[in-house]
Scaffold this motif. Structure first.
Motif, PDB file in Angstrom:
ATOM      1  N   ARG A 157     -35.716  63.165   6.901  1.00  0.00           N
ATOM      2  CA  ARG A 157     -35.722  64.081   8.042  1.00  0.00           C
ATOM      3  C   ARG A 157     -34.497  63.848   8.930  1.00  0.00           C
ATOM      4  O   ARG A 157     -33.855  64.795   9.381  1.00  0.00           O
ATOM      5  CB  ARG A 157     -37.003  63.901   8.845  1.00  0.00           C
ATOM      6  CG  ARG A 157     -38.261  64.337   8.113  1.00  0.00           C
ATOM      7  CD  ARG A 157     -39.504  63.951   8.893  1.00  0.00           C
ATOM      8  NE  ARG A 157     -40.723  64.274   8.135  1.00  0.00           N
ATOM      9  CZ  ARG A 157     -41.932  63.794   8.425  1.00  0.00           C
ATOM     10  NH1 ARG A 157     -42.083  62.980   9.465  1.00  0.00           N
ATOM     11  NH2 ARG A 157     -42.971  64.128   7.690  1.00  0.00           N
ATOM     12  N   HIS A 158     -34.205  62.575   9.186  1.00  0.00           N
ATOM     13  CA  HIS A 158     -33.055  62.219  10.016  1.00  0.00           C
ATOM     14  C   HIS A 158     -31.755  62.729   9.394  1.00  0.00           C
ATOM     15  O   HIS A 158     -30.916  63.331  10.087  1.00  0.00           O
ATOM     16  CB  HIS A 158     -33.007  60.702  10.179  1.00  0.00           C
ATOM     17  CG  HIS A 158     -31.766  60.185  10.828  1.00  0.00           C
ATOM     18  ND1 HIS A 158     -31.495  60.335  12.165  1.00  0.00           N
ATOM     19  CD2 HIS A 158     -30.708  59.516  10.307  1.00  0.00           C
ATOM     20  CE1 HIS A 158     -30.325  59.787  12.452  1.00  0.00           C
ATOM     21  NE2 HIS A 158     -29.822  59.289  11.345  1.00  0.00           N
ATOM     22  N   ASN A 215     -39.699  53.653   4.801  1.00  0.00           N
ATOM     23  CA  ASN A 215     -39.930  54.877   5.584  1.00  0.00           C
ATOM     24  C   ASN A 215     -38.894  55.946   5.244  1.00  0.00           C
ATOM     25  O   ASN A 215     -38.259  56.536   6.128  1.00  0.00           O
ATOM     26  CB  ASN A 215     -39.898  54.558   7.082  1.00  0.00           C
ATOM     27  CG  ASN A 215     -40.508  55.680   7.920  1.00  0.00           C
ATOM     28  OD1 ASN A 215     -41.206  56.552   7.402  1.00  0.00           O
ATOM     29  ND2 ASN A 215     -40.230  55.664   9.210  1.00  0.00           N
ATOM     30  N   GLY A 265     -38.276  65.541   3.382  1.00  0.00           N
ATOM     31  CA  GLY A 265     -38.880  65.103   4.633  1.00  0.00           C
ATOM     32  C   GLY A 265     -40.391  65.109   4.606  1.00  0.00           C
ATOM     33  O   GLY A 265     -41.041  64.802   5.607  1.00  0.00           O
ATOM     34  N   HIS A 266     -40.963  65.479   3.501  1.00  0.00           N
ATOM     35  CA  HIS A 266     -42.358  65.215   3.140  1.00  0.00           C
ATOM     36  C   HIS A 266     -42.318  64.608   1.748  1.00  0.00           C
ATOM     37  O   HIS A 266     -41.306  64.726   1.036  1.00  0.00           O
ATOM     38  CB  HIS A 266     -43.191  66.495   3.130  1.00  0.00           C
ATOM     39  CG  HIS A 266     -43.740  66.892   4.474  1.00  0.00           C
ATOM     40  ND1 HIS A 266     -44.727  66.177   5.119  1.00  0.00           N
ATOM     41  CD2 HIS A 266     -43.431  67.926   5.297  1.00  0.00           C
ATOM     42  CE1 HIS A 266     -45.007  66.753   6.275  1.00  0.00           C
ATOM     43  NE2 HIS A 266     -44.228  67.827   6.415  1.00  0.00           N
ATOM     44  N   GLU A 298     -39.121  59.658   6.690  1.00  0.00           N
ATOM     45  CA  GLU A 298     -38.481  59.833   7.995  1.00  0.00           C
ATOM     46  C   GLU A 298     -36.966  59.792   7.859  1.00  0.00           C
ATOM     47  O   GLU A 298     -36.241  60.518   8.547  1.00  0.00           O
ATOM     48  CB  GLU A 298     -38.954  58.752   8.962  1.00  0.00           C
ATOM     49  CG  GLU A 298     -38.326  58.831  10.346  1.00  0.00           C
ATOM     50  CD  GLU A 298     -38.568  60.168  11.029  1.00  0.00           C
ATOM     51  OE1 GLU A 298     -37.668  60.615  11.769  1.00  0.00           O
ATOM     52  OE2 GLU A 298     -39.643  60.770  10.831  1.00  0.00           O
ATOM     53  N   ARG A 299     -36.455  58.958   6.966  1.00  0.00           N
ATOM     54  CA  ARG A 299     -35.011  58.882   6.734  1.00  0.00           C
ATOM     55  C   ARG A 299     -34.476  60.242   6.253  1.00  0.00           C
ATOM     56  O   ARG A 299     -33.418  60.699   6.702  1.00  0.00           O
ATOM     57  CB  ARG A 299     -34.716  57.798   5.695  1.00  0.00           C
ATOM     58  CG  ARG A 299     -33.253  57.676   5.291  1.00  0.00           C
ATOM     59  CD  ARG A 299     -32.407  57.122   6.398  1.00  0.00           C
ATOM     60  NE  ARG A 299     -30.996  57.110   6.045  1.00  0.00           N
ATOM     61  CZ  ARG A 299     -30.015  57.115   6.927  1.00  0.00           C
ATOM     62  NH1 ARG A 299     -30.286  57.117   8.220  1.00  0.00           N
ATOM     63  NH2 ARG A 299     -28.756  57.115   6.541  1.00  0.00           N
ATOM     64  N   MET A 346     -31.995  55.213  14.104  1.00  0.00           N
ATOM     65  CA  MET A 346     -32.488  55.226  12.722  1.00  0.00           C
ATOM     66  C   MET A 346     -31.840  54.098  11.938  1.00  0.00           C
ATOM     67  O   MET A 346     -30.621  53.978  11.861  1.00  0.00           O
ATOM     68  CB  MET A 346     -32.163  56.576  12.064  1.00  0.00           C
ATOM     69  CG  MET A 346     -32.401  56.643  10.553  1.00  0.00           C
ATOM     70  SD  MET A 346     -34.127  56.445  10.086  1.00  0.00           S
ATOM     71  CE  MET A 346     -34.854  57.861  10.873  1.00  0.00           C
TER      72      MET A 346
END
Length: 447
Positions: free
Chosen positions: A349-350, A343, A273-274, A346-347, A1
């Motif tokens: 979520r990570h 992004n 994460g959304h 996605e970050r 990531m």
């Protein structure tokens, strides 16, 4: 990531403890604050900031603190995101204000169009811009009442919606938000929230049926303008309702002509994460409320929703002198570009995976951690007396105090004051995220 670095070049992305926290210069400034600022304006951690970026906050004493607060979920893209800084600087040079209701400007329209595009649902939408989350809530209630011709509004246990008169009525927690400030706005009712940690085996649809039964008996659908809910409760304790709770409520509202309002003021803009928390269950609200992370720290909020509902108030019924200020609009457009180009969904979520893994591992050896919960970079731990569900607010204060002394900014929340919440900026590099979690682990060992 890939790690996003939004710090100014001179801000090292490392924790530095040059003095005790707070240091002498911060202490002197805090003495001035106590003499100059109303005592009702509290301060979680009296370190006085001179610079910030990436994942750190730098104070006047040269301390560099790891930021797990993001100004209460505001600086999601970082405190000094380059695109935001550039956009605001350019706008300052052009003009700072005209009032959109007098002589409008393009950036307001661009923000509204962007919100209409990115919020859930492919129906025709409209947006209106305001200054604060509380203003968004108040205006959403106005819009729902104008559309339905009804008066009543339902909010939920543990909810937080603001500090104005109407939003205090909608907020559940008394102290410090409501006590001594009444009487409050009328026609506000409360329903039970799905709270899995305290609901036992109650699943989402069953919890929703219980809430709907209360609403039908105590309010009546024919009197109800709106149901207002945070898809993940913020100040109430980062409560994530059981799966199925939100969709069942939304379906009931649609079947009964009730406006379903999602308050995404803390949970919106990639935080979970959304882009929006209600997307985790495919919920499409009639109105969605945004603020905090929308403009990188500049004051801006919005109500976005179905065109037929949003257009119910007559011209002049919505607005405000500063609503949709051009500086804030420029910042918001840059924030949205940054979320997409880097992004950051996605970050989030990570970062959530890292936090959940570390904290759940910790919970297996410390029975005072009743639950680890949340989504994306919106994570919390609820603290209890060992092996029980009895809230332990004193422990939450001790852990937070220890973290502060070690240069980690953390916030508490929850109806019972026993929840630690973590909201790191998505610009925080992984090594700082891990270091902050290291500090928390040590805090539990030492307390």
């Amino acid at each position: 990531m890939t790690t996003i670095d939004h710090a100014a070049p001179q801000i090292a992305q490392r924790r530095i403890l040059a003095t005790a926290i707070p240091g002498p210069k911060s202490a002197a400034l805090h003495a001035e604050k106590l003499a100059a600022v109303a005592s009702g304006v509290g301060t979680t951690l009296p370190v006085y900031v001179v610079a910030s970026g990436g994942g750190v906050v730098v104070d006047v004493d040269g301390n560099s603190l790891i930021d797990f607060g993001s100004g209460i979920a505001v600086t999601t893209v970082g405190n000094s995101a380059p695109a935001v800084v550039d956009a605001v600087t350019e706008q300052v040079r052009a003009f700072t204000h005209t009032c959109f209701m007098v002589t409008p400007y393009e950036s307001y329209v661009q923000v509204a169009s962007a919100l209409n595009r990115i919020t859930p649902g492919d129906h025709e939408k409209r947006s209106a811009l305001f200054n604060s989350g509380a203003e968004a809530v108040e205006n959403a209630v106005k819009i729902a009442r104008a559309h339905t011709g009804r008066q009543a509004v339902v909010a939920f246990d543990h909810a937080y919606h603001g500090r104005t008169n109407l939003t205090m009525a909608l907020t559940a927690k008394s102290a410090p938000y409501k006590s001594g400030f009444g009487p409050f706005a009328s026609e506000v009712y409360r329903a039970p929230m799905s709270y899995p940690f305290r609901d036992g085996d109650l699943d989402g649809p069953t919890a929703a049926r219980h809430a709907i039964s209360v609403i039908e008996k105590q309010v009546g659908a024919e009197n109800l303008a709106a149901v207002l809910i945070e898809p993940i409760q913020g100040e109430g304790g980062f409560i994530v309702p059981a799966p199925g709770f939100l969709p069942a409520l939304a379906d009931w509202c649609r079947a009964n002509g009730v406006v379903f309002i999602a308050d995404e003021i803390q949970s919106g803009f990639a935080r979970t994460g959304h882009m929006f928390a209600c997307e985790h269950e495919g919920v499409v609200p009639d109105l969605i409320l945004t603020a905090k992370g929308i403009a990188g720290g500049l004051p801006l909020s919005a109500v976005t929703g179905r065109a037929a509902i949003m257009d119910a108030p007559r011209a002049g019924g919505l607005g405000g002198t500063y609503g949709g200020n051009p500086l804030a609009c420029a910042a918001a457009l840059a924030v949205l570009d940054t979320i997409e180009s880097e992004n950051l969904i996605e970050r989030a979520r990570h970062m959530g995976e890292i936090m959940l893994d570390r904290l759940r591992t910790l919970s297996t050896t410390d029975t005072r951690i009743g639950e680890v919960r949340g989504r994306g970079a919106m994570i919390a731990v609820e603290l209890v007396e060992p092996g029980s569900t009895t809230p332990d607010s004193a422990l939450a204060q001790r852990i937070a105090g220890y973290a502060h002394a070690q240069g980690l900014i953390v916030l508490t929340c929850g109806t019972y004051g026993n929840v630690l919440r973590f909201l790191p900026p998505l610009s925080m590099p992984d090594h700082l995220l891990h270091e902050g979690l290291d500090i928390l682990e040590q805090a539990f060992r030492d307390n």
